[in-house]
Design an enzyme around this catalytic site. Structure first.
Site, PDB file in Angstrom:
ATOM      1  N   HIS A 133       0.804  -1.229   0.000  1.00  0.00           N
ATOM      2  CA  HIS A 133       0.000   0.000   0.000  1.00  0.00           C
ATOM      3  C   HIS A 133       0.836   1.277   0.000  1.00  0.00           C
ATOM      4  O   HIS A 133       0.276   2.372  -0.092  1.00  0.00           O
ATOM      5  CB  HIS A 133      -0.926   0.035   1.218  1.00  0.00           C
ATOM      6  CG  HIS A 133      -1.941  -1.065   1.251  1.00  0.00           C
ATOM      7  ND1 HIS A 133      -2.804  -1.319   0.206  1.00  0.00           N
ATOM      8  CD2 HIS A 133      -2.216  -1.996   2.209  1.00  0.00           C
ATOM      9  CE1 HIS A 133      -3.574  -2.351   0.524  1.00  0.00           C
ATOM     10  NE2 HIS A 133      -3.238  -2.779   1.731  1.00  0.00           N
ATOM     11  N   ASP A 162      -3.362 -11.011  -1.631  1.00  0.00           N
ATOM     12  CA  ASP A 162      -3.803 -10.420  -0.369  1.00  0.00           C
ATOM     13  C   ASP A 162      -5.290 -10.078  -0.480  1.00  0.00           C
ATOM     14  O   ASP A 162      -5.768  -9.756  -1.560  1.00  0.00           O
ATOM     15  CB  ASP A 162      -2.985  -9.132  -0.151  1.00  0.00           C
ATOM     16  CG  ASP A 162      -3.011  -8.609   1.269  1.00  0.00           C
ATOM     17  OD1 ASP A 162      -4.075  -8.116   1.686  1.00  0.00           O
ATOM     18  OD2 ASP A 162      -1.979  -8.670   1.947  1.00  0.00           O
ATOM     19  N   HIS A 221      -6.622  -7.477   0.528  1.00  0.00           N
ATOM     20  CA  HIS A 221      -6.703  -6.044   0.208  1.00  0.00           C
ATOM     21  C   HIS A 221      -6.055  -5.797  -1.158  1.00  0.00           C
ATOM     22  O   HIS A 221      -5.016  -6.380  -1.463  1.00  0.00           O
ATOM     23  CB  HIS A 221      -5.974  -5.214   1.269  1.00  0.00           C
ATOM     24  CG  HIS A 221      -6.534  -5.392   2.652  1.00  0.00           C
ATOM     25  ND1 HIS A 221      -6.125  -6.410   3.485  1.00  0.00           N
ATOM     26  CD2 HIS A 221      -7.468  -4.684   3.343  1.00  0.00           C
ATOM     27  CE1 HIS A 221      -6.790  -6.323   4.634  1.00  0.00           C
ATOM     28  NE2 HIS A 221      -7.608  -5.292   4.577  1.00  0.00           N
ATOM     29  N   ASP A 229      -4.533 -12.986   4.541  1.00  0.00           N
ATOM     30  CA  ASP A 229      -5.717 -12.435   5.204  1.00  0.00           C
ATOM     31  C   ASP A 229      -7.034 -12.749   4.494  1.00  0.00           C
ATOM     32  O   ASP A 229      -8.077 -12.189   4.828  1.00  0.00           O
ATOM     33  CB  ASP A 229      -5.567 -10.922   5.415  1.00  0.00           C
ATOM     34  CG  ASP A 229      -5.134 -10.180   4.167  1.00  0.00           C
ATOM     35  OD1 ASP A 229      -4.980 -10.823   3.110  1.00  0.00           O
ATOM     36  OD2 ASP A 229      -4.930  -8.953   4.236  1.00  0.00           O
TER      37      ASP A 229
END
Length: 393
Positions: free
Chosen positions: A134, A170, A172, A259
């Site tokens: 990120h 991931d 995200h 995750d």
């Protein structure tokens, strides 16, 4: 090329620590390595220490002023009103002492993995301390200060002239990496993640396809909340196989956030350990089919550090070293860590069948994800149809 795998690690990687309450906890690195050691699945000559990334390397992606701000913040010399402009001192990314050094070491760990693979020292390399996808050019975001994957990709381009396929699993969206190479036709990004409707960072729609010369080299598969193993794996297998055949990279860099698991406290997917067996298996196969085996892997998200991350991340290393372990987890490992864990540790490598109640919307979610996959891969599939028609005429 040397048919070996290397594991990047030193205890110094644990210095990337915001505070005791923060969900991002690098103790998961230690838990994973210890699990592998207790199963005799790694030995000391396979472990390589990370080096510190230089400012010049960080500035392949990050703005000089930002790097300087991170350094000052870690010395307690950055005023709060300036820090906030750089995404520092927020709830997600609190300031901590020597944060520049800790962050530069994570980046250097990924560059250590890159050099090991690209010089032929090893065929595969794993830096579980990396995967901070990120981070932006001039701003920290989502627990990520520097973006090691973006720096590594730019480094792969400059030092080795490589075309890079980046695959991010991931939960995200891998936003920082995507935007870093959004207009670059020599980098292809593929992210399979939970839809941004309910989850940070809110990006990663199928319409984000790149721009300028990079148009057609960004692929996103945003799956629905509560997606289960079968639907998730269908999206992963189809997209990875079709994208790699279309792009034909020199090297694969995979980001292995853990995750997407049902137990993860920050996401809403319903995957089990089944996907974490299959994720590295396909990456390994594709690396050998298209890239002479060149495969660099990093960590990423994963916030159930006790029940999920060690088993999921150990699978990446086990796959790299052609080691298939199943059945009970080491009793010695369980005895070492259970007293620290706030939850009962799993006793098997795989999950029990009934870790969650049946999802009532399963058919609807599966159908929705299949449609998303179809739309995301439409440019590749339509160009194939066009070339077939041209050949026939």
């Amino acid at each position: 090329m040397n048919d070996t795998s290397l594991f990047v690690y030193s205890d110094e990687l644990l210095t990337y620590k915001f505070n005791d309450e923060h969900p991002f906890n690098q103790k998961r690195l230690k838990l994973t390595l210890d699990l592998l050691k207790k199963h005799h699945a790694i030995n000391d000559d396979q472990i390589i220490k990370p080096r510190m990334a230089t400012d010049a390397e960080l500035e392949l992606i990050h703005d000089h002023h930002y790097v300087n701000a991170v350094r000052l913040a870690g010395q307690g010399k950055l005023p709060p009103e300036k820090a906030v402009n750089y995404g520092l001192g927020t709830e997600d990314t609190p300031i901590f002492p020597k944060m520049h050094e800790a962050s530069a070491l994570l980046v250097g760990g990924t560059l250590t993995a890159v050099d090991a693979v690209m010089t032929g020292q090893s065929l595969h390399a794993l830096n579980l301390g990396g995967g901070l996808h990120h981070g932006f050019r001039g701003k920290a975001s989502g627990f990520c200060i520097y973006n090691d994957s973006s720096v590594a990709i730019k480094y792969l381009q400059k030092k080795y002239g490589a075309r890079v396929l980046y695959v991010d699993t991931d939960a995200h969206h891998g936003d920082g990496v995507q935007w870093s190479f959004y207009d670059d036709p020599d980098v292809c990004t593929l992210s399979i993640h939970e839809t941004g409707r309910y989850l940070f960072p809110g990006t990663g729609t199928i319409n984000e396809r790149g721009q300028g010369k990079g148009y057609g080299y960004s692929f996103n598969i945003p799956v629905d909340a509560f997606t289960e193993d079968e639907s998730w794996l269908e999206c992963y297998r189809a997209s990875f196989k079709e994208v790699i055949e279309y792009f034909k990279p020199d090297v694969i860099l995979t980001q292995n956030g853990a995750d997407s698991h049902y137990y993860d406290p920050l996401t809403h997917l319903s995957a089990t350990m089944k996907i974490f067996r299959e994720i590295p298996k396909l990456a390994h196969e594709m690396a050998h089919k298209y890239c002479e085996g060149r495969w660099i892997a990093v960590g990423g998200g994963g916030y159930d550090i006790w029940r999920v991350v060690p088993r999921a991340w150990a699978r990446v290393w086990l796959e790299m070293t052609n080691n298939d372990i199943s059945g009970p987890l080491s009793k010695e490992w369980l005895d070492s860590w259970q007293h620290e864990s706030p939850v009962p540790l799993p006793t098997e490598w795989d999950d029990m069948e009934d870790i969650y109640e049946p999802i009532p919307r399963k058919p609807e979610i599966t159908e929705k994800n299949a449609l998303t996959l179809e739309k995301a891969l439409y440019p590749i599939r339509s160009s194939k149809q066009t070339s077939k028609s041209n050949e026939q005429s």
